[in-house]
Design an enzyme around this catalytic site. Structure first.
Site, PDB file in Angstrom:
ATOM      1  CB  ALA A 144       1.159  -6.514   6.767  1.00 32.44           C
ATOM      2  CD  GLN A 186       4.361 -10.150  12.638  1.00 40.51           C
ATOM      3  OE1 GLN A 186       5.239 -10.738  12.036  1.00 40.51           O
ATOM      4  NE2 GLN A 186       3.096 -10.493  12.529  1.00 40.51           N
ATOM      5  CG  HIS A 232       8.801  -6.128  12.909  1.00 40.85           C
ATOM      6  ND1 HIS A 232       8.114  -6.921  12.029  1.00 40.85           N
ATOM      7  CD2 HIS A 232       9.493  -6.983  13.695  1.00 40.85           C
ATOM      8  CE1 HIS A 232       8.379  -8.197  12.275  1.00 40.85           C
ATOM      9  NE2 HIS A 232       9.211  -8.259  13.286  1.00 40.85           N
ATOM     10  CB  CYS A 239      26.178  11.384  14.965  1.00 42.61           C
ATOM     11  SG  CYS A 239      24.616  12.222  14.582  1.00 42.61           S
ATOM     12  CB  SER A 251       0.459 -12.290  11.153  1.00 48.03           C
ATOM     13  OG  SER A 251       1.825 -12.625  11.010  1.00 48.03           O
ATOM     14  CB  SER A 252       2.192 -14.748   6.330  1.00 49.47           C
ATOM     15  OG  SER A 252       3.409 -14.097   6.684  1.00 49.47           O
TER      16      SER A 252
HETATM   17  P1  NAD Z   1       2.362 -10.735   5.667  1.00 52.70           P
HETATM   18  O1  NAD Z   1       2.262  -9.823   4.512  1.00 52.70           O
HETATM   19  O2  NAD Z   1       3.442 -11.759   5.662  1.00 52.70           O
HETATM   20  O3  NAD Z   1       0.976 -11.528   5.823  1.00 52.70           O
HETATM   21  C1  NAD Z   1      -0.242 -10.843   5.881  1.00 52.70           C
HETATM   22  C2  NAD Z   1      -1.361 -11.892   5.990  1.00 52.70           C
HETATM   23  O4  NAD Z   1      -2.567 -11.191   6.214  1.00 52.70           O
HETATM   24  C3  NAD Z   1      -1.535 -12.712   4.721  1.00 52.70           C
HETATM   25  O5  NAD Z   1      -1.467 -14.095   5.069  1.00 52.70           O
HETATM   26  C4  NAD Z   1      -2.939 -12.326   4.203  1.00 52.70           C
HETATM   27  O6  NAD Z   1      -3.661 -13.447   3.726  1.00 52.70           O
HETATM   28  C5  NAD Z   1      -3.615 -11.786   5.427  1.00 52.70           C
HETATM   29  N1  NAD Z   1      -4.550 -10.680   5.190  1.00 52.70           N
HETATM   30  C6  NAD Z   1      -4.410  -9.622   4.353  1.00 52.70           C
HETATM   31  N2  NAD Z   1      -5.438  -8.763   4.500  1.00 52.70           N
HETATM   32  C7  NAD Z   1      -6.267  -9.309   5.445  1.00 52.70           C
HETATM   33  C8  NAD Z   1      -7.499  -8.890   6.023  1.00 52.70           C
HETATM   34  N3  NAD Z   1      -8.083  -7.737   5.684  1.00 52.70           N
HETATM   35  N4  NAD Z   1      -8.073  -9.698   6.960  1.00 52.70           N
HETATM   36  C9  NAD Z   1      -7.499 -10.883   7.307  1.00 52.70           C
HETATM   37  N5  NAD Z   1      -6.316 -11.323   6.786  1.00 52.70           N
HETATM   38  C10 NAD Z   1      -5.706 -10.525   5.882  1.00 52.70           C
HETATM   39  O7  NAD Z   1       2.406  -9.838   6.982  1.00 52.70           O
HETATM   40  P2  NAD Z   1       3.185 -10.074   8.348  1.00 52.70           P
HETATM   41  O8  NAD Z   1       2.970 -11.463   8.832  1.00 52.70           O
HETATM   42  O9  NAD Z   1       2.819  -8.921   9.204  1.00 52.70           O
HETATM   43  O10 NAD Z   1       4.720  -9.948   7.971  1.00 52.70           O
HETATM   44  C11 NAD Z   1       5.147  -8.899   7.119  1.00 52.70           C
HETATM   45  C12 NAD Z   1       6.254  -8.023   7.638  1.00 52.70           C
HETATM   46  O11 NAD Z   1       6.172  -6.826   6.882  1.00 52.70           O
HETATM   47  C13 NAD Z   1       6.136  -7.612   9.059  1.00 52.70           C
HETATM   48  O12 NAD Z   1       7.398  -7.694   9.592  1.00 52.70           O
HETATM   49  C14 NAD Z   1       5.679  -6.149   9.038  1.00 52.70           C
HETATM   50  O13 NAD Z   1       6.508  -5.379   9.879  1.00 52.70           O
HETATM   51  C15 NAD Z   1       5.981  -5.664   7.639  1.00 52.70           C
HETATM   52  N6  NAD Z   1       4.876  -4.884   7.018  1.00 52.70           N
HETATM   53  C16 NAD Z   1       4.178  -3.998   7.751  1.00 52.70           C
HETATM   54  C17 NAD Z   1       3.150  -3.275   7.167  1.00 52.70           C
HETATM   55  C18 NAD Z   1       2.389  -2.295   8.026  1.00 52.70           C
HETATM   56  O14 NAD Z   1       2.944  -1.746   8.978  1.00 52.70           O
HETATM   57  N7  NAD Z   1       1.113  -2.052   7.723  1.00 52.70           N
HETATM   58  C19 NAD Z   1       2.816  -3.469   5.816  1.00 52.70           C
HETATM   59  C20 NAD Z   1       3.567  -4.387   5.072  1.00 52.70           C
HETATM   60  C21 NAD Z   1       4.599  -5.101   5.691  1.00 52.70           C
END
Ligand code: NAD
Length: 253
Positions: free
Chosen positions: A25, A103, A121, A132, A195-196
């Site tokens: 994200a 993701q 995802h 259905c 990603s976290s």
């Molecule tokens: P997460 O929210 O767990 O982690 C995001 C990480 O990105 C954080 O550690 C943060 O410090 C870092 N971050 C934020 N902005 C940044 C930037 N500009 N540059 C560098 N780092 C940055 O996200 P995840 O690990 O993807 O897990 C979240 C779940 O939520 C996934 O399963 C995803 O499908 C879903 N999700 C998706 C979206 C989307 O499609 N955009 C948005 C929110 C959540």
């Protein structure tokens, strides 16, 4: 310091033959879509996504799910790819990147022009009737929902329609997951971006690369539990770092 990191990542990518990106994200926050785990992202404030965005939560109370996803869906439907998405698309075109494993459900990689994208995802392109199993183009359904806030129902059987996103408690799309596992195993370099690394099984993929002898690069604002396994860790905004990396790679080809 940052210049040094850019040069090291560029060198690794230049020597690689099977590089992949693994995105979360965080790559889309510069497009205005909040992530889940950054402090003050807002998405954890009122409800726990692990409950409301679970398949059990959806079946029990689809309205609660739709209420929660409304602001996120609105941002996603109107968001544009940012410089990080575009840089990855250019790298694929230049044969410096084989694939993106994401993701994210926001479709911004494909809209930026990336071709080989494994959406672990799901996505907001399609939606399915949970009764259905008829599949719909999601866009008009989501646009209508953004206007009226009503849970969409199947015009044929009246069942609730669910966007084709993978909720907590659901299996990942198997073909996409197997292809992503394969790419991660073969990868000689994996760049994790935004990603976290807390959501399994997707977050297990970087370790497939490490176990196969590939290099791991992590670009994230905050530390992750895999930082100790990474060859390079960069705490920077992905939308700032990746265009500089692309520029460096093009300049020093
Ligand atoms: P997460 O929210 O767990 O982690 C995001 C990480 O990105 C954080 O550690 C943060 O410090 C870092 N971050 C934020 N902005 C940044 C930037 N500009 N540059 C560098 N780092 C940055 O996200 P995840 O690990 O993807 O897990 C979240 C779940 O939520 C996934 O399963 C995803 O499908 C879903 N999700 C998706 C979206 C989307 O499609 N955009 C948005 C929110 C959540």
């Amino acid at each position: 310091m940052l210049e040094n990191s850019i040069a090291r990542v560029a060198d690794l990518l230049r020597q690689s033959k099977e590089a992949v990106a693994f995105t979360g994200a965080g790559i889309s926050t510069p497009s205005g879509i909040p992530d889940f785990r950054s402090p003050n992202s807002g998405l954890w404030d009122k409800v726990n996504p692990v409950v409301v965005a679970s398949i059990y939560g959806f079946r029990l109370n689809p309205q609660a799910f739709y209420n929660w996803i409304h602001p996120l869906a609105e941002l996603m439907m109107n968001a544009q790819p940012n410089a990080a998405h575009l840089a990855l698309a250019h790298m694929e075109q230049a044969h410096s990147l084989k694939a993106i494993i994401t993701q994210n459900i926001d479709m911004l990689h494909t809209r930026a022009g990336s071709k080989t994208v494994f959406e672990l995802h799901g996505h907001l392109r399609e939606a399915t009737c949970v009764h259905c199993f008829k599949i719909f183009n999601a866009e008009p359904i989501i646009r209508q929902f953004l206007l009226d806030h009503q849970v969409p129902h199947c015009p044929e059987c009246g069942g609730v329609i669910k966007p084709n996103v993978i909720l907590y408690g659901e299996q990942l799309p198997i073909q996409q997951f197997l292809a992503a596992q394969n790419a991660a195993r073969k990868a000689d370099v994996m760049i994790v971006i935004g990603s976290s690394l807390e959501v399994a099984p997707a977050a297990d993929l970087p370790m497939l690369t490490v176990r196969g002898g590939g290099k791991l690069i992590i670009i994230n604002f905050e530390p992750t539990h895999l930082d100790s396994q990474a060859d390079i860790v960069i705490h920077d905004d992905a939308s700032q770092f990746l265009p500089k990396l692309l520029q460096r790679m093009e300049f020093t080809q």
